[in-house]
Design an enzyme around this catalytic site. Structure first.
Site, short mmCIF file in Angstrom:
data_model
loop_
_atom_site.label_atom_id
_atom_site.label_comp_id
_atom_site.label_asym_id
_atom_site.label_seq_id
_atom_site.Cartn_x
_atom_site.Cartn_y
_atom_site.Cartn_z
N THR A 161 39.30 47.13 40.32
CA THR A 161 40.05 46.40 41.37
C THR A 161 40.60 47.39 42.40
OG1 THR A 161 40.64 44.65 39.87
CG2 THR A 161 42.20 45.07 41.65
N ARG A 168 37.83 31.69 35.09
CA ARG A 168 38.98 32.58 34.84
C ARG A 168 39.45 33.27 36.14
NH1 ARG A 168 40.30 38.27 35.62
NH2 ARG A 168 41.68 38.90 33.94
N ASP A 202 45.24 38.36 37.64
CA ASP A 202 46.52 38.53 38.33
C ASP A 202 46.37 38.85 39.82
OD1 ASP A 202 45.33 41.00 37.43
OD2 ASP A 202 47.10 42.00 38.23
N THR A 221 46.63 46.84 38.95
CA THR A 221 45.27 46.80 38.43
C THR A 221 45.34 46.95 36.92
OG1 THR A 221 43.13 47.88 38.37
CG2 THR A 221 45.00 49.29 38.89
N GLY A 222 44.54 46.17 36.23
CA GLY A 222 44.56 46.25 34.77
C GLY A 222 44.16 44.92 34.18
N GLY A 266 44.38 41.58 33.57
CA GLY A 266 45.13 40.63 34.36
C GLY A 266 46.02 39.66 33.61
N1 ASP Z 1 43.48 42.85 37.27
C1 ASP Z 1 42.11 42.47 37.46
C2 ASP Z 1 41.88 41.15 36.77
O1 ASP Z 1 42.37 40.96 35.68
C3 ASP Z 1 41.15 43.46 36.94
C4 ASP Z 1 41.38 44.88 37.35
O2 ASP Z 1 42.46 45.23 37.79
O3 ASP Z 1 40.48 45.69 37.22
O4 ASP Z 1 41.15 40.33 37.28
#
Ligand code: ASP
Length: 344
Positions: free
Chosen positions: A211, A239, A242, A262-263, A265
């Protein structure tokens, strides 16, 4: 006559002093970006690939800082920055978006203006070249904050956002990532940590991340934040993570800070990550660093999640916090300080 001259001289210096103090208060800018957090290890990276990632981050920083240094707004800067990252297939946003379980690309993005608290977001769009421009259109040209799927696509197209055939988002690497994820079977791959009993991700889950995000402080003291993503590889059932959720993946308020996350979500949604950090600053009088460190390094892993975030406060202090092995990240400040980093 002498009195008159002294009076003029006094006024001249007073005006010069006021102008100088305004400049030092308002004349600085900061831009911070991320390109995703995850199991990003130097041992898995080739020098060529590392160079490409750094160049991609640099291109994005250049686009945003070109706007900020000319006195442009934080909101314009974060949008322009994200567009560059969306057009770069290395990152999981726009062109480089990951695939859903059905082999499609469904993109999410959000943007927020800290001056007005106006925000816009799109989720699940499949044919908008730059979802961040669609999020901006929702913010600027509608009375809504979030639009999803077909409706969002229709609105974006009607408001001048460039549309593409969904095949534009096909990249071989992301397609291979999907095959890998399917092999793993994401449900089986989620297993319980034997000591905590919490759900854990498999160690090789980094292909799900990438992300992109940007936060900025402009020369007028305004903050803005933006985030864009393809979500997580192999996602199903419509789905949404976040990233397009204001308060979870993105938040900006001139009184506190601008944040992009980022992470994994689901955990960011449950923790209402970005707004909680802002609230801790506003109501508990914590610094951005204190609030971010506690949320990312303690609260997030305590639930079983992982990831990172970037944030800048109204004084231009910024953080790039993550509890993973790495996070693609970079920053540039008006005083010339800058940096691009990948690993811990
Ligand atoms: N936060 C993003 C999600 O869950 C994924 C990411 O940050 O890589 O869609």
């Amino acid at each position: 006559m002498k009195k008159y001259f002294l009076f003029i001289l006094f006024n001249f210096f007073a005006i010069a002093l006021i102008a100088q103090s305004n400049n030092s208060k308002q004349g600085k800018y900061v831009l911070v970006i991320h390109g995703g957090a995850g199991t990003i290890l130097k041992s898995n990276m080739t020098p060529e690939k590392e160079k490409l990632y750094k160049q991609g981050l640099q291109n994005a920083l250049n686009a945003g800082s070109d706007i900020l240094k000319k006195g442009g707004t934080a909101i314009d800067a974060v949008e322009a920055t994200i567009k560059v990252l969306e057009d770069d297939s290395l990152f999981n946003a726009g062109k480089g978006a990951v695939f859903t379980n059905e082999g499609k690309n469904e993109l999410d993005a959000s943007i927020m203006d800290g001056k007005t608290l106006k925000a816009g977001a799109v989720a699940g769009v499949t044919n908008i070249k730059n979802p961040i421009t669609a999020a901006r259109a929702v913010m600027d040209k509608s009375e809504h904050v979030m639009m999803a799927y077909k409706g969002a696509e229709q609105f974006a197209a009607m408001n001048g956002c460039e549309t593409v055939d969904p095949s534009y988002f096909f990249t071989t690497q992301r397609w291979l990532d999907l095959q890998e994820a399917k092999k793993e079977d994401s449900l089986k791959a989620l297993h319980k940590d034997s000591t905590t009993g919490l759900l854990k991700q498999p160690d090789n889950h980094d292909y799900k991340y990438g992300t992109v995000g940007a936060v900025a402080l402009d020369m007028n003291g305004n903050l803005a934040a933006a985030t864009s993503t393809g979500g997580m590889t192999d996602k199903r059932y419509g789905r949404i993570g976040d990233s397009p959720i204001i308060g979870a993946g993105t938040y900006a308020d001139n009184n506190t800070c601008a944040i992009s996350c980022t992470g994994w979500g689901e955990f960011y949604i449950r923790l209402v990550m970005a707004k909680t950090i802002s609230d801790r600053m506003q109501f508990a009088h914590e610094s951005l660093k204190q609030a971010a460190d506690d949320m990312i390094m303690k609260k997030l892993p305590a639930l079983g999640g992982d990831g990172g975030m970037i944030g800048v406060n109204k004084d231009g202090n910024f953080v790039m916090t993550f509890d993973t092995d790495g996070m693609y990240r970079g920053y540039v400040k008006s005083d010339g300080e800058k940096g691009i980093e990948i690993y811990k």
